[in-house]
Each structure stands twice: as C-alpha cells, then as structure tokens.
Design a protein around this motif. Structure first.
Motif, PDB file in Angstrom:
ATOM      1  N   CYS A  64      44.749  38.030  37.906  1.00 15.98           N
ATOM      2  CA  CYS A  64      43.825  38.944  37.209  1.00 15.98           C
ATOM      3  C   CYS A  64      44.546  39.650  36.076  1.00 15.98           C
ATOM      4  CB  CYS A  64      43.292  40.013  38.170  1.00 15.98           C
ATOM      5  SG  CYS A  64      42.517  39.393  39.652  1.00 15.98           S
ATOM      6  N   CYS A  65      43.835  39.851  34.968  1.00 15.05           N
ATOM      7  CA  CYS A  65      44.424  40.574  33.841  1.00 15.05           C
ATOM      8  C   CYS A  65      43.335  41.350  33.114  1.00 15.05           C
ATOM      9  CB  CYS A  65      45.135  39.611  32.896  1.00 15.05           C
ATOM     10  SG  CYS A  65      44.055  38.321  32.230  1.00 15.05           S
ATOM     11  N   PHE A  66      43.725  42.075  32.047  1.00 12.37           N
ATOM     12  CA  PHE A  66      42.811  43.039  31.444  1.00 12.37           C
ATOM     13  C   PHE A  66      42.020  42.526  30.250  1.00 12.37           C
ATOM     14  CE2 PHE A  66      45.128  45.902  34.081  1.00 12.37           C
ATOM     15  CZ  PHE A  66      44.217  46.912  34.366  1.00 12.37           C
ATOM     16  N   ASN A  67      42.563  41.612  29.477  1.00 13.55           N
ATOM     17  CA  ASN A  67      41.833  41.194  28.277  1.00 13.55           C
ATOM     18  C   ASN A  67      42.140  39.744  27.928  1.00 13.55           C
ATOM     19  OD1 ASN A  67      44.283  41.131  26.582  1.00 13.55           O
ATOM     20  ND2 ASN A  67      44.204  43.356  26.699  1.00 13.55           N
ATOM     21  N   LYS A  68      41.447  39.248  26.921  1.00 17.02           N
ATOM     22  CA  LYS A  68      41.546  37.822  26.583  1.00 17.02           C
ATOM     23  C   LYS A  68      42.912  37.444  26.011  1.00 17.02           C
ATOM     24  CE  LYS A  68      39.339  38.476  22.048  1.00 17.02           C
ATOM     25  NZ  LYS A  68      38.171  38.121  21.211  1.00 17.02           N
ATOM     26  N   ASP A  69      43.587  38.400  25.338  1.00 18.59           N
ATOM     27  CA  ASP A  69      44.908  38.088  24.797  1.00 18.59           C
ATOM     28  C   ASP A  69      45.917  37.875  25.918  1.00 18.59           C
ATOM     29  OD1 ASP A  69      43.985  38.258  22.187  1.00 18.59           O
ATOM     30  OD2 ASP A  69      44.423  40.395  22.030  1.00 18.59           O
ATOM     31  N   ILE A  70      45.894  38.782  26.907  1.00 16.43           N
ATOM     32  CA  ILE A  70      46.794  38.624  28.056  1.00 16.43           C
ATOM     33  C   ILE A  70      46.418  37.378  28.834  1.00 16.43           C
ATOM     34  CG2 ILE A  70      47.598  39.676  30.195  1.00 16.43           C
ATOM     35  CD1 ILE A  70      47.010  42.411  28.951  1.00 16.43           C
ATOM     36  N   ARG A  71      45.109  37.119  28.953  1.00 17.79           N
ATOM     37  CA  ARG A  71      44.645  35.927  29.669  1.00 17.79           C
ATOM     38  C   ARG A  71      45.186  34.660  29.018  1.00 17.79           C
ATOM     39  NH1 ARG A  71      38.937  35.568  28.737  1.00 17.79           N
ATOM     40  NH2 ARG A  71      39.316  33.846  27.344  1.00 17.79           N
ATOM     41  N   VAL A 131      44.713  49.804  36.580  1.00 23.51           N
ATOM     42  CA  VAL A 131      43.493  49.409  37.291  1.00 23.51           C
ATOM     43  C   VAL A 131      42.635  50.631  37.603  1.00 23.51           C
ATOM     44  CG1 VAL A 131      42.670  48.561  39.535  1.00 23.51           C
ATOM     45  CG2 VAL A 131      44.397  47.283  38.280  1.00 23.51           C
ATOM     46  N   ASN A 132      41.327  50.537  37.329  1.00 24.05           N
ATOM     47  CA  ASN A 132      40.412  51.619  37.702  1.00 24.05           C
ATOM     48  C   ASN A 132      39.692  51.242  39.003  1.00 24.05           C
ATOM     49  OD1 ASN A 132      37.980  50.101  37.112  1.00 24.05           O
ATOM     50  ND2 ASN A 132      38.267  50.568  34.935  1.00 24.05           N
ATOM     51  N   PRO A 133      38.985  52.190  39.625  1.00 22.43           N
ATOM     52  CA  PRO A 133      38.356  51.901  40.918  1.00 22.43           C
ATOM     53  C   PRO A 133      37.387  50.722  40.906  1.00 22.43           C
ATOM     54  CG  PRO A 133      38.494  54.260  40.609  1.00 22.43           C
ATOM     55  CD  PRO A 133      38.933  53.640  39.316  1.00 22.43           C
ATOM     56  N   ALA A 134      36.625  50.530  39.822  1.00 21.62           N
ATOM     57  CA  ALA A 134      35.693  49.401  39.763  1.00 21.62           C
ATOM     58  C   ALA A 134      36.454  48.073  39.773  1.00 21.62           C
ATOM     59  CB  ALA A 134      34.813  49.503  38.517  1.00 21.62           C
ATOM     60  N   GLN A 135      37.541  47.994  39.016  1.00 24.13           N
ATOM     61  CA  GLN A 135      38.355  46.773  38.998  1.00 24.13           C
ATOM     62  C   GLN A 135      39.029  46.539  40.349  1.00 24.13           C
ATOM     63  OE1 GLN A 135      40.689  48.136  35.731  1.00 24.13           O
ATOM     64  NE2 GLN A 135      39.453  47.097  34.173  1.00 24.13           N
ATOM     65  N   LYS A 178      41.910  34.891  35.179  1.00 16.29           N
ATOM     66  CA  LYS A 178      40.650  35.487  34.743  1.00 16.29           C
ATOM     67  C   LYS A 178      40.851  36.962  34.420  1.00 16.29           C
ATOM     68  CE  LYS A 178      37.425  32.366  37.064  1.00 16.29           C
ATOM     69  NZ  LYS A 178      36.980  31.780  35.787  1.00 16.29           N
ATOM     70  N   SER A 179      40.171  37.418  33.372  1.00 16.99           N
ATOM     71  CA  SER A 179      40.141  38.852  33.100  1.00 16.99           C
ATOM     72  C   SER A 179      39.130  39.498  34.042  1.00 16.99           C
ATOM     73  CB  SER A 179      39.739  39.110  31.649  1.00 16.99           C
ATOM     74  OG  SER A 179      38.383  38.751  31.441  1.00 16.99           O
ATOM     75  N   PHE A 180      39.222  40.811  34.188  1.00 23.07           N
ATOM     76  CA  PHE A 180      38.265  41.510  35.051  1.00 23.07           C
ATOM     77  C   PHE A 180      36.837  41.329  34.552  1.00 23.07           C
ATOM     78  CE2 PHE A 180      42.183  43.970  35.948  1.00 23.07           C
ATOM     79  CZ  PHE A 180      42.241  43.719  37.308  1.00 23.07           C
ATOM     80  N   ASN A 181      36.667  41.313  33.238  1.00 26.99           N
ATOM     81  CA  ASN A 181      35.320  41.119  32.696  1.00 26.99           C
ATOM     82  C   ASN A 181      34.801  39.715  32.985  1.00 26.99           C
ATOM     83  OD1 ASN A 181      36.286  43.571  31.003  1.00 26.99           O
ATOM     84  ND2 ASN A 181      34.101  43.433  30.613  1.00 26.99           N
TER      85      ASN A 181
END
Length: 494
Positions: A52-59, A195-199, A73-76
């Motif tokens: 898991c990662c945060f955005n498309k660049d890191i992905r 990481v936030n609670p939703a993620q 996969k990103s969280f989104n």
C-alpha cells in the motif's frame, strides 16, 4: 562492487517468514525503498502480497521495484475498487469538487464565501478520521458549522455515480463491515506515520485472518496532521498488534555534520561509515541569495518567505521556481474570489480576509490555522508589491508555482513539498521553524535538515523579518514599495 545489505536490512528481511506483525522505524535516507524491495522478495512466493502507498508517483516507483507476485496499490485505488463493487451497476466518475458543491448547496448564499474554506477543511478532516458526532469534532467549532458538516457527510454517503478523491477512502471505510475487499496473506505499508484512520481501516480489511502486516515509517517525519494523519499512528498500532519493532537508522544520504544536526531531534540517527564530513553553517539572508546556485533547494516552514525570496532571485535574472502548483492555484482562487479590480482593492480585501480568518481560528483555539491565514495573505501581498494589475498577479502566481521543477533551477519549497526529495545543497530558512514547541514542529525541522546530502546552510532572517516571527498583527496599511522588474524575467515553463 556488488551491493551488500546492512545487518539491519538483513534482520528486516529475515522477519518476512515470521507471523508476528513488524514495524520498521526507517529514518530519513536510510535505504527504505531498497529495504522494502528486499523484504518483498524475501516473502514466500506462494503468499499473496499487497503493498500500500499514498499516491501514483510512489505507486509507479514501487511497481518498478517489486517482484511480480506483489500487487501495488494506492489507498485511493483500493477504495475506488471497493466503491465500484459496492455501487454496481453504476459507472463511477471522479469530481474533485464534489464536497465543495455539496457545501454550497447547504450553506446560505450570503455565508458561502466566508465559511467555505474552514468548512472544507473540517469536512476533509472528518472524512479522514471517519468521525461525525459533535463530540468527536475537535475544537470549539460553532454548532451551525458542525450541523452543515454532518449534513454534508450524510449527502456524501448517498449512492451516486460521482465520487471525490476523499470519497474513495472515506465511504468504503465507513461501510467496511458490509463491503468486499480482496484479502492478502501479507500487507506492506509504506510511510505508515502518515496513515489516517480511514486508510488504517482499509489496511486492516485487506488482511486475511492470521495474515501479516509489515509497516515502514518514521514517527519523526509525521507532518501531515492537517490531512487527518494521527501523530501517534505508529506507536498506537504497535501496541494494538504487539508488533515487533526493528530499526533502519543508518543514513546513506546525509553527510556527518548534517547527521549531527539532525540528531538534535532523532538521537538514534547515524551516518554511514563512508559518509563525507559535509558542511553545516549559518549564513545571512542576503548572502544566501547571492551564493545559492541552480539545483539547490531553499526550504521554509511557510510559503510567504519563499515568495519574497523567489521574487528577489528573479529580479537578479536567476532561474527560480516554487514547488507546489496546488499552492499557487489555491491562492489564485482566493484572488479571484475577492472580485478585486485593482491592486489597492486586492490589498484591502486580503488584509480584511486575513484579520477575519485569524480571529475565527483563534476563537476556536487553532493557532496553526491563524498562521496559515497570515502565510497566504503575506504571500499574495508580497506579489502585489510587484504588480500593476490583478491579472498580472494571477499570471505571476501561475509562473512561480510549479510541480515539475527543472534541475537547472533554484527550487524553493515548503518542508511539506520537499518530503521525499533531496539535494546536495540546502538553504534552510531557519527563522521560520519552531522546533522548541516539540511534536510536529520538531519533525518539520528534522525533515528540512535531512533533505541535504552534502551541505546545509541555516539562513538567518532579514532584519525586517526577525520581529515578525511572533508578531502576527497585520499593519493598518500595506504601502507599495518600489517595483522591481520581475515581469521581464523569463520563467521557464514545464
């Protein structure tokens, strides 16, 4: 010479075959990406693995590094897939302004412009933390704003083919007990401190019963509380899961003197055996602007000092850009919202806006929001000093703030925008930082320092800037000083 993993990296990779959850404390520049790759390759291939990662660049970077049996996969992405399944047969489309439109439909017309910004921030925070009760919403927020946010959350969750980026994580997290998500034997999470609670809910829902969670992050780089991240995320999760903690604290980025400076905030940080000595030195503001060269970073805790410095550099025919197109876009929206036709009208509007936003923020005990209002206003007022028309100012905002920063430019950046980046030489606007306050403020200083590979210069303020550090009262009038010819300077487009 072939790459030789460190003892710390070998210990982390050896943990891949254990069932106990793992937390890796990976300090800045310690080879985290390489370690993640080695760890993934050490996981038995018969296991299903999610990174898991945060955005498309890191992905994209992780996809390039990870073995084929690892899904990245990103969280989104994770949330969007779950939401698409949940909303079949609808075909989902993304509208980044969905929450803005919802609020505009709820809030009385005469109040929209004055409360839209605070309401959007509050709504985003509630979605990130999956909260909605008045007791859970932080601060002495006026009751009517709480009610508007509650209404917006309810509307957000209603079945619709239109979703925002925040929806993609919030809605699946809210309905996590009723939705289906793919399950994995092993889940890897990069940058867990953010990481936030939703993620976190999506991460936990992606694990098979008895599956293993490996988290990699640095609590000293937790600087995204304003996005809903929890400063205690790593510590809390370690306790909840009884995770084993392993260090990764030998930096291959920073020279020895830079490491010594960073150790003021992270005592367990140390330099690689072959690290150069490096330079850490104090320098006056004007000397810094004379000596900075293309490829260097200028880093500040806030944006307004970057605007002033960038304008000074451009006036000297130096190639310079400010990192963060979204920052410029946000300021431009407020300039347009002012409906000002002339620069004096715009200056008056910004002074009024700043005073109002500061009063509101301080009334609910949000000093950081008050400072943010000052920062935005001071950035635009600095630009206004060099423009004859509002249209000229909007064009200057577009030219100054960029996402893609060419290597032959001096790159001015806030600490948040510099995260994950590095440069041989970094000029740190030292007076803008407040590490003595601890917590995220100390983290911001540590992140800024560790962007430097070889040379770090701690820049002292101009005499005019020094007394403004704690004095936030705006002047009654903003005089227009002598204009400098920044418009004649060619700003390279990318």
């Amino acid at each position: 010479m072939a790459f030789q993993p460190s003892e710390q990296q070998l210990a982390i990779c050896a943990h891949a075959k254990k069932s106990r959850p793992l937390m890796v404390i990976a300090r800045a520049g310690t080879g985290k990406s390489s370690t993640l790759e080695m760890l993934a390759r050490a996981i038995p291939k018969e296991q299903t693995v999610l990174a898991c990662c945060f955005n498309k660049d890191i992905r994209a970077e992780l996809e390039r590094r990870m073995p084929q049996h690892v899904k990245v996969k990103s969280f989104n992405q994770m949330g969007f897939a779950a939401l698409s399944e949940m909303r079949k047969p609808m075909r989902l489309s993304v509208d980044a302004n969905k929450q803005r439109q919802i609020l505009r439909d709820i809030v009385p017309k005469d109040l929209r412009d004055s409360v839209e910004g605070p309401l959007l921030r509050l709504l985003a925070m509630c979605m990130a933390r999956v909260i909605e009760s008045p007791e859970d919403i932080e601060g002495a927020t006026p009751q009517r704003m709480v009610a508007w946010v509650q209404d917006a959350l309810y509307i957000t969750r209603q079945p619709s083919s239109v979703v925002s980026y925040d929806d993609q994580v919030y809605i699946p997290a809210y309905y996590i007990r009723t939705i289906k998500m793919p399950k994995f034997d092993h889940v890897l999470v990069d940058e867990y401190q953010d990481v936030n609670p939703a993620q976190k809910i999506l991460i936990q829902a992606s694990l098979k019963p008895g599956g293993k969670l490996t988290m990699v992050g640095d609590p000293a780089q937790a600087i995204y509380a304003f996005r809903g991240a929890m400063a205690s995320a790593m510590e809390t999760t370690c306790k909840e899961l009884n995770a084993e903690v392993l260090p990764l604290n030998c930096t291959y980025r920073c020279a020895r003197k830079i490491v010594e400076e960073a150790k003021r905030y992270v005592p367990d940080y140390h330099a690689a055996p072959n690290a150069p000595e490096g330079i850490v030195d104090a320098v006056d503001y004007e000397d810094a602007l004379e000596k900075v060269r293309e490829g260097d970073f200028i880093v500040s805790r806030t944006n307004a000092p970057l605007v002033a410095a960038c304008l000074s550099l451009m006036a000297k025919r130096r190639k310079a850009v400010i990192r963060g197109k979204d920052v410029g876009t946000g300021l431009a929206k407020l300039v347009t919202q002012s409906k000002a036709q002339t620069i004096p009208d715009l200056v008056e509007w910004w002074n009024t806006w700043r005073d109002r936003e500061v009063r509101r923020a301080l009334a609910v005990d949000k000093p950081n929001r008050a400072e943010e209002a000052h920062d935005k206003a001071n950035a635009v007022l600095s630009l206004a000093e060099h423009c004859d028309t509002v249209g000229e100012l909007l064009k200057l905002l577009e030219d100054l703030f960029k996402d893609n920063t060419p290597s032959n430019n001096i790159v001015l950046t806030s600490t948040h925008k510099a995260k994950g980046l590095e440069a041989d030489r970094v000029w740190m606007f030292n007076w803008t930082y407040r590490p003595h306050k601890g917590g995220e403020e100390a983290n911001l200083a540590y992140v800024a320092i560790t962007r430097a590979k070889k040379e770090l210069y701690l820049v002292n303020p101009r005499p005019a800037d020094a007394p403004k550090a704690e004095n936030k009262t705006p002047p009654e009038e903003t005089p227009k000083p002598k204009k400098v010819p920044v418009r004649s300077v060619s700003v390279r487009r990318v």
